[in-house]
Design a protein around this motif. Structure first.
Motif, PDB file in Angstrom:
ATOM      1  N   TYR A  74      11.304  -1.893  -3.169  1.00 25.74           N
ATOM      2  CA  TYR A  74      10.185  -1.693  -2.251  1.00 25.74           C
ATOM      3  C   TYR A  74       9.648  -3.021  -1.742  1.00 25.74           C
ATOM      4  O   TYR A  74       9.298  -3.144  -0.569  1.00 25.74           O
ATOM      5  CB  TYR A  74       9.063  -0.895  -2.924  1.00 25.74           C
ATOM      6  CG  TYR A  74       9.526   0.435  -3.442  1.00 25.74           C
ATOM      7  CD1 TYR A  74      10.334   1.271  -2.676  1.00 25.74           C
ATOM      8  CD2 TYR A  74       9.169   0.875  -4.709  1.00 25.74           C
ATOM      9  CE1 TYR A  74      10.767   2.489  -3.153  1.00 25.74           C
ATOM     10  CE2 TYR A  74       9.597   2.092  -5.187  1.00 25.74           C
ATOM     11  CZ  TYR A  74      10.399   2.894  -4.410  1.00 25.74           C
ATOM     12  OH  TYR A  74      10.839   4.097  -4.893  1.00 25.74           O
ATOM     13  N   VAL A 108       3.827   1.847   4.216  1.00 23.29           N
ATOM     14  CA  VAL A 108       3.200   1.281   3.012  1.00 23.29           C
ATOM     15  C   VAL A 108       2.515   2.397   2.213  1.00 23.29           C
ATOM     16  O   VAL A 108       2.637   2.457   0.988  1.00 23.29           O
ATOM     17  CB  VAL A 108       2.202   0.155   3.361  1.00 23.29           C
ATOM     18  CG1 VAL A 108       1.293  -0.181   2.187  1.00 23.29           C
ATOM     19  CG2 VAL A 108       2.946  -1.089   3.819  1.00 23.29           C
ATOM     20  N   TRP A 158       3.572   3.399  -1.475  1.00 21.44           N
ATOM     21  CA  TRP A 158       2.595   3.359  -2.566  1.00 21.44           C
ATOM     22  C   TRP A 158       2.552   4.700  -3.305  1.00 21.44           C
ATOM     23  O   TRP A 158       2.481   4.736  -4.538  1.00 21.44           O
ATOM     24  CB  TRP A 158       1.209   2.977  -2.040  1.00 21.44           C
ATOM     25  CG  TRP A 158       0.302   2.622  -3.179  1.00 21.44           C
ATOM     26  CD1 TRP A 158      -0.693   3.379  -3.722  1.00 21.44           C
ATOM     27  CD2 TRP A 158       0.366   1.432  -3.964  1.00 21.44           C
ATOM     28  NE1 TRP A 158      -1.262   2.727  -4.790  1.00 21.44           N
ATOM     29  CE2 TRP A 158      -0.626   1.528  -4.954  1.00 21.44           C
ATOM     30  CE3 TRP A 158       1.174   0.289  -3.923  1.00 21.44           C
ATOM     31  CZ2 TRP A 158      -0.848   0.516  -5.891  1.00 21.44           C
ATOM     32  CZ3 TRP A 158       0.939  -0.713  -4.858  1.00 21.44           C
ATOM     33  CH2 TRP A 158      -0.052  -0.582  -5.825  1.00 21.44           C
ATOM     34  N   ILE A 209       5.656   4.755  -5.478  1.00 18.48           N
ATOM     35  CA  ILE A 209       5.496   3.880  -6.647  1.00 18.48           C
ATOM     36  C   ILE A 209       4.619   4.562  -7.686  1.00 18.48           C
ATOM     37  O   ILE A 209       4.935   4.559  -8.880  1.00 18.48           O
ATOM     38  CB  ILE A 209       4.900   2.505  -6.237  1.00 18.48           C
ATOM     39  CG1 ILE A 209       5.952   1.670  -5.511  1.00 18.48           C
ATOM     40  CG2 ILE A 209       4.358   1.756  -7.459  1.00 18.48           C
ATOM     41  CD1 ILE A 209       5.410   0.389  -4.893  1.00 18.48           C
ATOM     42  N   THR A 210       3.521   5.166  -7.246  1.00 26.16           N
ATOM     43  CA  THR A 210       2.603   5.853  -8.169  1.00 26.16           C
ATOM     44  C   THR A 210       3.322   6.985  -8.903  1.00 26.16           C
ATOM     45  O   THR A 210       3.190   7.118 -10.121  1.00 26.16           O
ATOM     46  CB  THR A 210       1.383   6.391  -7.396  1.00 26.16           C
ATOM     47  OG1 THR A 210       0.752   5.296  -6.727  1.00 26.16           O
ATOM     48  CG2 THR A 210       0.387   7.054  -8.320  1.00 26.16           C
ATOM     49  N   SER A 261       3.808  -5.436  -9.749  1.00 31.00           N
ATOM     50  CA  SER A 261       4.491  -4.365  -9.042  1.00 31.00           C
ATOM     51  C   SER A 261       5.316  -4.839  -7.839  1.00 31.00           C
ATOM     52  O   SER A 261       6.499  -4.543  -7.744  1.00 31.00           O
ATOM     53  CB  SER A 261       3.477  -3.319  -8.579  1.00 31.00           C
ATOM     54  OG  SER A 261       4.120  -2.253  -7.936  1.00 31.00           O
TER      55      SER A 261
END
Length: 190
Positions: free
Chosen positions: A126, A153, A157, A160-161, A184
């Protein structure tokens, strides 16, 4: 800008072909998939289309405003950022091997990867892709390009979460330690 855009588009096509072909050829068996991420990403995609369409209807031309001049230096900067970002993401993809997936999954035999770019950031694919997207936006130079990067983005995000949640559940304290030790997206910062 035109030459830079053609180069950047070619780089993205090659990158996507590479990561997905490796997934098809060497992908491991999926043990668990996060439905939460899929639902969230569809919601972000639909909202992005609604917002962009509304702006287009209410204020045509607003997002086509040039915010960065279209110079040779701008094109070179964009190509350089894109190339560096995609190379970094490719390095990460190679280290993930059979554990990579375009969705948020746990693969059979999954273990935590901490080699190569994963020593520098927890989410190097990412991080590299975001650098490449910013490079493309710089080369294009229009407000719309940066709005699209902002929307992506948000999507990244969310992913990623969801990934961190599923990895925390799978690896427990090992993943907690990894999160403490490695940032991260930006080394030593975020």
């Amino acid at each position: 800008m035109d030459t830079a855009f053609v180069i950047i588009a070619g780089e993205w096509i090659a990158f996507m072909a590479f990561i997905f072909s490796l997934g098809f050829l060497y992908g491991g068996k999926t043990e668990r998939i996060s439905k939460q991420y899929f639902e969230q990403s569809v919601l972000v995609f639909v909202l992005a289309i609604v917002v962009l369409t509304t702006i287009r209807l209410l204020a045509p031309g607003l997002l086509i405003v040039r915010v960065i001049p279209g110079t040779v230096l701008t094109g070179l900067t964009g190509v350089t950022l894109t190339t560096a970002g995609l190379l970094f993401a490719t390095w990460a993809r190679i280290h993930l091997g059979k554990f990579w997936s375009s969705m948020v999954t746990i693969k059979s035999g999954h273990h935590l990867i901490r080699t190569g770019p994963y020593r520098i950031v927890r989410n190097p694919m990412y991080a590299g892709m975001l650098a490449a997207l910013v490079g493309a936006a710089v080369a294009v130079g229009e407000l719309l390009a940066f709005v699209v990067v902002g929307i992506i983005v948000i999507g990244i995000w969310l992913k990623i979460t969801a990934e961190e949640e599923i990895l925390q559940e799978k690896f427990g304290e090992e993943y907690t330690r990894f999160r403490r030790e490695v940032k991260s997206l930006i080394p030593y910062v975020l």
